[in-house]
Design an enzyme around this catalytic site. Structure first.
Site, PDB file in Angstrom:
ATOM      1  N   GLU A 258      -8.560  19.954   6.903  1.00 53.05           N
ATOM      2  CA  GLU A 258      -7.574  21.017   6.712  1.00 53.05           C
ATOM      3  C   GLU A 258      -7.452  21.841   7.992  1.00 53.05           C
ATOM      4  O   GLU A 258      -8.457  22.047   8.689  1.00 53.05           O
ATOM      5  CB  GLU A 258      -7.986  21.907   5.543  1.00 53.05           C
ATOM      6  CG  GLU A 258      -7.996  21.134   4.222  1.00 53.05           C
ATOM      7  CD  GLU A 258      -8.411  21.978   3.010  1.00 53.05           C
ATOM      8  OE1 GLU A 258      -8.674  23.178   3.165  1.00 53.05           O
ATOM      9  OE2 GLU A 258      -8.463  21.399   1.906  1.00 53.05           O
ATOM     10  N   HIS A 281      -4.311  24.507   0.046  1.00 55.25           N
ATOM     11  CA  HIS A 281      -5.578  24.991  -0.530  1.00 55.25           C
ATOM     12  C   HIS A 281      -5.429  26.413  -1.110  1.00 55.25           C
ATOM     13  O   HIS A 281      -6.200  27.314  -0.791  1.00 55.25           O
ATOM     14  CB  HIS A 281      -6.687  24.973   0.533  1.00 55.25           C
ATOM     15  CG  HIS A 281      -8.057  24.863  -0.074  1.00 55.25           C
ATOM     16  ND1 HIS A 281      -9.087  24.204   0.517  1.00 55.25           N
ATOM     17  CD2 HIS A 281      -8.569  25.340  -1.245  1.00 55.25           C
ATOM     18  CE1 HIS A 281     -10.177  24.276  -0.242  1.00 55.25           C
ATOM     19  NE2 HIS A 281      -9.873  24.967  -1.320  1.00 55.25           N
TER      20      HIS A 281
HETATM   21  N1  LIG Z   1      -8.313  24.392  -4.875  1.00 48.10           N
HETATM   22  C1  LIG Z   1      -8.971  25.517  -4.833  1.00 48.10           C
HETATM   23  O1  LIG Z   1      -8.533  26.501  -4.257  1.00 48.10           O
HETATM   24  C2  LIG Z   1     -10.278  25.596  -5.553  1.00 48.10           C
HETATM   25  C3  LIG Z   1     -10.697  26.823  -6.068  1.00 48.10           C
HETATM   26  C4  LIG Z   1     -11.894  26.880  -6.812  1.00 48.10           C
HETATM   27  C5  LIG Z   1     -12.670  25.722  -6.957  1.00 48.10           C
HETATM   28  N2  LIG Z   1     -12.252  24.565  -6.389  1.00 48.10           N
HETATM   29  C6  LIG Z   1     -13.051  23.338  -6.545  1.00 48.10           C
HETATM   30  O2  LIG Z   1     -12.885  22.832  -7.875  1.00 48.10           O
HETATM   31  C7  LIG Z   1     -14.017  22.034  -8.228  1.00 48.10           C
HETATM   32  C8  LIG Z   1     -14.473  22.370  -9.627  1.00 48.10           C
HETATM   33  O3  LIG Z   1     -14.898  23.723  -9.689  1.00 48.10           O
HETATM   34  P1  LIG Z   1     -15.717  24.254 -10.948  1.00 48.10           P
HETATM   35  O4  LIG Z   1     -15.901  25.706 -10.754  1.00 48.10           O
HETATM   36  O5  LIG Z   1     -15.107  23.770 -12.213  1.00 48.10           O
HETATM   37  O6  LIG Z   1     -17.095  23.487 -10.708  1.00 48.10           O
HETATM   38  P2  LIG Z   1     -18.245  23.228 -11.765  1.00 48.10           P
HETATM   39  O7  LIG Z   1     -19.484  23.037 -10.974  1.00 48.10           O
HETATM   40  O8  LIG Z   1     -18.230  24.250 -12.851  1.00 48.10           O
HETATM   41  O9  LIG Z   1     -17.833  21.815 -12.457  1.00 48.10           O
HETATM   42  C9  LIG Z   1     -17.902  20.582 -11.813  1.00 48.10           C
HETATM   43  C10 LIG Z   1     -18.159  19.527 -12.881  1.00 48.10           C
HETATM   44  O10 LIG Z   1     -18.013  18.240 -12.289  1.00 48.10           O
HETATM   45  C11 LIG Z   1     -19.025  17.389 -12.823  1.00 48.10           C
HETATM   46  N3  LIG Z   1     -19.189  16.263 -11.909  1.00 48.10           N
HETATM   47  C12 LIG Z   1     -19.721  16.257 -10.669  1.00 48.10           C
HETATM   48  N4  LIG Z   1     -19.607  15.043 -10.107  1.00 48.10           N
HETATM   49  C13 LIG Z   1     -18.981  14.265 -11.017  1.00 48.10           C
HETATM   50  C14 LIG Z   1     -18.556  12.912 -11.000  1.00 48.10           C
HETATM   51  N5  LIG Z   1     -18.751  12.132  -9.951  1.00 48.10           N
HETATM   52  N6  LIG Z   1     -17.936  12.435 -12.117  1.00 48.10           N
HETATM   53  C15 LIG Z   1     -17.720  13.230 -13.190  1.00 48.10           C
HETATM   54  N7  LIG Z   1     -18.111  14.528 -13.248  1.00 48.10           N
HETATM   55  C16 LIG Z   1     -18.714  15.028 -12.163  1.00 48.10           C
HETATM   56  C17 LIG Z   1     -20.224  18.308 -12.937  1.00 48.10           C
HETATM   57  O11 LIG Z   1     -21.188  17.777 -13.841  1.00 48.10           O
HETATM   58  C18 LIG Z   1     -19.564  19.588 -13.459  1.00 48.10           C
HETATM   59  O12 LIG Z   1     -19.489  19.608 -14.859  1.00 48.10           O
HETATM   60  C19 LIG Z   1     -15.061  22.300  -7.149  1.00 48.10           C
HETATM   61  O13 LIG Z   1     -15.087  21.205  -6.260  1.00 48.10           O
HETATM   62  C20 LIG Z   1     -14.539  23.532  -6.444  1.00 48.10           C
HETATM   63  O14 LIG Z   1     -14.950  23.593  -5.103  1.00 48.10           O
HETATM   64  C21 LIG Z   1     -11.075  24.470  -5.712  1.00 48.10           C
END
Ligand SMILES: NC(=O)c1ccc[n+]([C@@H]2O[C@H](COP(=O)([O-])OP(=O)(O)OC[C@H]3O[C@@H](n4cnc5c(N)ncnc54)[C@H](O)[C@@H]3O)[C@@H](O)[C@H]2O)c1
Length: 399
Positions: A258, A281
């Protein structure tokens, strides 16, 4: 205690900290290393966003500093290990923008299903192209959520409210919300879902989770959304499946590489494709999320300074003790070697002090024990603990 908040942190943080008795100084921008060293001389709590870098040199000079609040999601801008070594707690707001991401994804599901990005672009180009071809309702379609954590579960609830059927795959045991159905493999999800949305975390094993093989297993004309991490998806493979028509549309908010700064060029193989929504993002970037972050991190800083709470700290052992409503509290951060806890308890026993509650957590080389007792520790006992070679800091509070 003095608080310095940099980088236009949301005013709710000032409100919360002032209401709890802190003296708050605000500065609009970030500061350089030397400016920080000068500014932090008498500061106890520092609030930053992503543009302020906290180096070991800054920490070395910040003799009064107790904690740093990152009023954002990431904490890469702080040398966490150096802060931990000095017993400086670092907090962030990992989940304050969950709802914002979910709302973006909900919008994208409809926009992709109706091919709106393409339609609005054509209108701006002066082309009236009224047609139902390739446009679908989302009602009754199946949404497959990969990663059923904070974002995945909220998305599940909102999607069901719009009449989508939800299936999910998570590597951890997760409780299904509403009528959502767990599937036991990713392949099962890919075979069934009309829309696949990725919400896994950033653990290294998730790099390349979605490549040519996974796209090939998705249903013909299905939709793909990734608002999790850029490294999870092979964009070249996605491009091929969009060009072939196998994937009918995609929305991407995160990318393997990015741009660093505002206005920098965005390069991607996904540029210029029909029915592909690209956003910079911004999944979590809303005014409401900023306010939520301000509220959350200010609360963490105050809880640490006034009650010794370290729950959700990203670098110190995490202890969540109940708020102190009677007696005295001792918070003791120490090197985690055998016998330290026994030493604290022996000291309490020697002076006949009655313990109300005790909470211990360890992280790496450090241990943190919070002890609530009826009477304060005597000066002798405090001195003995403070002088121990294992002590990083010891602080006391009174109800
Ligand atoms: N786009 C954005 O601006 C933005 C903002 C906030 C969060 N995010 C991203 O969104 C994602 C999710 O955030 P969250 O708060 O829900 O995280 P979280 O940790 O609450 O949930 C992630 C889930 O994914 C599961 N997981 C991990 N690897 C896996 C796989 N290979 N297959 C299946 N399940 C798997 C975990 O067990 C967990 O339940 C993160 O990567 C975070 O960085 C992006």
């Amino acid at each position: 205690m003095k608080v310095l908040l940099l980088e236009n942190i949301h005013p709710i943080a000032v409100e919360i900290l002032e209401a709890r008795g802190f003296e708050v100084e605000l500065r609009p921008g970030s500061l350089s290393e030397d400016e920080l060293i000068a500014a932090l001389a008498d500061v106890h709590l520092l609030g930053i966003r992503s543009n302020t870098t906290i180096t070991p040199r800054v920490l070395e000079h910040a003799s009064e500093l107790l904690a740093i609040g990152c009023f954002c999601i990431g904490t890469n801008q702080v040398d966490l290990a150096a802060a931990a070594e000095r017993g400086i707690a670092v907090f962030n707001a990992p989940y304050s923008n969950t709802r914002s991401v979910v709302e973006l994804v909900i919008a994208e599901i409809i926009v992709l299903a109706r091919r709106l990005a393409e339609k609005t672009q054509r209108m701006h180009d002066g082309v009236w192209d009224k047609s139902a071809k390739g446009s679908h309702e989302v009602r009754g379609r199946t949404l497959g959520i990969v990663g059923y954590g904070n974002i995945g579960t909220q998305l599940s609830n909102l999607a069901e409210a719009m009449g989508l059927r939800v299936i999910f795959f998570d590597t951890a045991d997760r409780l299904a919300h509403g009528n959502a159905r767990r599937v036991s493999t990713l392949d099962e999800l890919l075979a069934e879902a009309d829309v696949v949305s990725i919400h896994v975390d950033g653990r290294p094993g998730n790099a390349g989770l979605f490549g040519a093989e996974q796209f090939a297993k998705m249903k013909p004309r299905s939709l793909f959304i990734n608002a999790s991490r850029g490294m999870v998806v092979d964009d070249v493979a996605l491009r091929e499946h969009i060009l072939s028509g196998h994937i009918a549309g995609a929305a991407l908010d995160v990318f393997p590489v990015e741009p660093k700064a505002q206005g920098d060029e965005f390069t991607s193989v996904l540029r210029g494709l029909d029915n592909v929504i690209l956003t910079p993002h911004v999944g979590g970037s809303t005014q409401e999320a900023q306010e939520e972050i301000g509220y959350f991190v200010a609360g963490k800083l105050a809880g640490f300074a006034l009650q010794g709470q370290t729950a959700l700290s990203v670098n110190l052992p995490a202890v969540q003790a109940p708020d102190l409503d009677r007696g005295y509290r001792v918070g003791y951060l120490h090197i985690n070697v055998p016998g330290v806890l026994a030493g604290v308890n022996q000291a309490l026993a020697e002076q006949g002090d009655n313990v109300i509650g005790q909470y211990l957590s360890t992280r790496g080389q450090q241990g943190y024990v919070v002890t609530d007792a009826v009477d304060p520790l005597s000066d002798d006992v405090l001195k003995r603990l403070i002088d121990s070679p294992h002590t990083i800091w010891l602080r006391t509070w009174q109800a």
